[in-house]
Scaffold this motif. Structure first.
Motif, PDB file in Angstrom:
ATOM      1  N   GLN A 118      -4.669   6.806  -2.101  1.00 57.60           N
ATOM      2  CA  GLN A 118      -3.982   5.617  -1.606  1.00 57.60           C
ATOM      3  C   GLN A 118      -3.929   4.591  -2.745  1.00 57.60           C
ATOM      4  O   GLN A 118      -4.921   4.394  -3.447  1.00 57.60           O
ATOM      5  CB  GLN A 118      -4.710   5.032  -0.406  1.00 57.60           C
ATOM      6  CG  GLN A 118      -3.976   3.856   0.248  1.00 57.60           C
ATOM      7  CD  GLN A 118      -4.702   3.386   1.500  1.00 57.60           C
ATOM      8  OE1 GLN A 118      -5.588   2.536   1.442  1.00 57.60           O
ATOM      9  NE2 GLN A 118      -4.337   3.948   2.642  1.00 57.60           N
ATOM     10  N   ASP A 143       0.919   5.757  -0.269  1.00 60.07           N
ATOM     11  CA  ASP A 143       0.161   6.999  -0.160  1.00 60.07           C
ATOM     12  C   ASP A 143       0.633   7.989  -1.220  1.00 60.07           C
ATOM     13  O   ASP A 143       1.832   8.093  -1.500  1.00 60.07           O
ATOM     14  CB  ASP A 143       0.359   7.632   1.219  1.00 60.07           C
ATOM     15  CG  ASP A 143      -0.375   6.870   2.315  1.00 60.07           C
ATOM     16  OD1 ASP A 143      -1.350   6.163   1.993  1.00 60.07           O
ATOM     17  OD2 ASP A 143       0.043   6.977   3.485  1.00 60.07           O
ATOM     18  N   VAL A 146       0.855  -1.185   0.000  1.00 57.52           N
ATOM     19  CA  VAL A 146       0.000   0.000   0.000  1.00 57.52           C
ATOM     20  C   VAL A 146       0.891   1.234   0.000  1.00 57.52           C
ATOM     21  O   VAL A 146       1.890   1.295   0.737  1.00 57.52           O
ATOM     22  CB  VAL A 146      -0.918   0.026   1.241  1.00 57.52           C
ATOM     23  CG1 VAL A 146      -1.782   1.284   1.247  1.00 57.52           C
ATOM     24  CG2 VAL A 146      -1.788  -1.224   1.291  1.00 57.52           C
ATOM     25  N   VAL A 187      -3.170   0.675  -4.103  1.00 63.49           N
ATOM     26  CA  VAL A 187      -3.161  -0.731  -3.704  1.00 63.49           C
ATOM     27  C   VAL A 187      -2.828  -1.569  -4.938  1.00 63.49           C
ATOM     28  O   VAL A 187      -2.759  -1.046  -6.055  1.00 63.49           O
ATOM     29  CB  VAL A 187      -4.530  -1.145  -3.123  1.00 63.49           C
ATOM     30  CG1 VAL A 187      -4.843  -0.350  -1.860  1.00 63.49           C
ATOM     31  CG2 VAL A 187      -5.638  -0.953  -4.153  1.00 63.49           C
TER      32      VAL A 187
END
Length: 206
Positions: A114, A96, A94, A116
């Motif tokens: 964010q 940011d 993950v 993923v």
């Protein structure tokens, strides 16, 4: 003990059993991961709109040129304002996305997104050479695929006309994050034309 034995024997003969804590255990194969970075490279790549239009030969070119990048937790992958000529696809982990926010002469980083597995970033730098527009920082250990200018150049030489399609897809992605005013004043077609011009200059110097 004799009494207990007799009682247990009668219970057994009656076909009854004593109550006790019981746990049922079921065995089942583990579900397959949504994507495996070694076996499922092509499905992962085709999640990226830019590459969904590529044919089998072009996908192979990308696969041969991709670089796997492993990053530790809290690593700055790209920094806003830095030059760049590659993009990244998130395979694991993950991350940011942050931008600089100025207030009272103090710069703070504001989280705006964010990322993923299956997400990607840096495509504008890859196709036009523009500086990075945001900071990308890993929240966890992560694995990324990096695709660079040299690899995309091989694809464009195979099929030069794909440049216009790529510019339209990129324009669509950019305009989704813009204000209504920007959409009215610039519009997708005008933005795509601008991106196409930058691509020609970046890759072919024209």
């Amino acid at each position: 003990h004799l009494v207990i034995s007799n009682v247990l024997n009668h219970i057994h003969q009656s076909g009854l059993s004593l109550s006790y804590n019981k746990h049922d255990v079921y065995y089942k194969e583990m579900p397959k991961r949504q994507l495996d970075r070694h076996r499922d490279f092509i499905p992962l790549l085709q999640r990226v709109p830019l590459f969904s239009i590529l044919n089998e030969k072009e996908i192979k070119i990308i696969k041969e040129g991709v670089r796997e990048v492993t990053v530790k937790h809290d690593t700055q992958v790209v920094k806003a304002g830095d030059s760049g000529s590659s993009m990244f696809i998130v395979v694991e982990g993950v991350l940011d996305v942050k931008v600089d926010k100025y207030a009272n002469n103090v710069v703070k980083q504001l989280k705006v997104n964010q990322l993923v597995p299956g997400d990607f970033f840096g495509e504008m730098s890859l196709l036009t050479g523009e500086p990075r527009s945001a900071h990308v920082i890993s929240r966890t250990n992560a694995i990324l695929y990096e695709i660079n200018k040299k690899t995309i150049m091989k694809v464009l030489k195979e099929r030069p006309e794909i440049s216009q399609k790529l510019s339209r897809i990129l324009a669509q992605r950019v305009i989704l994050n813009k204000s209504a005013k920007f959409k009215r004043e610039v519009g997708k077609n005008r933005l795509a034309s601008s991106i196409f011009s930058k691509m020609k200059e970046f890759f072919f110097g024209i």
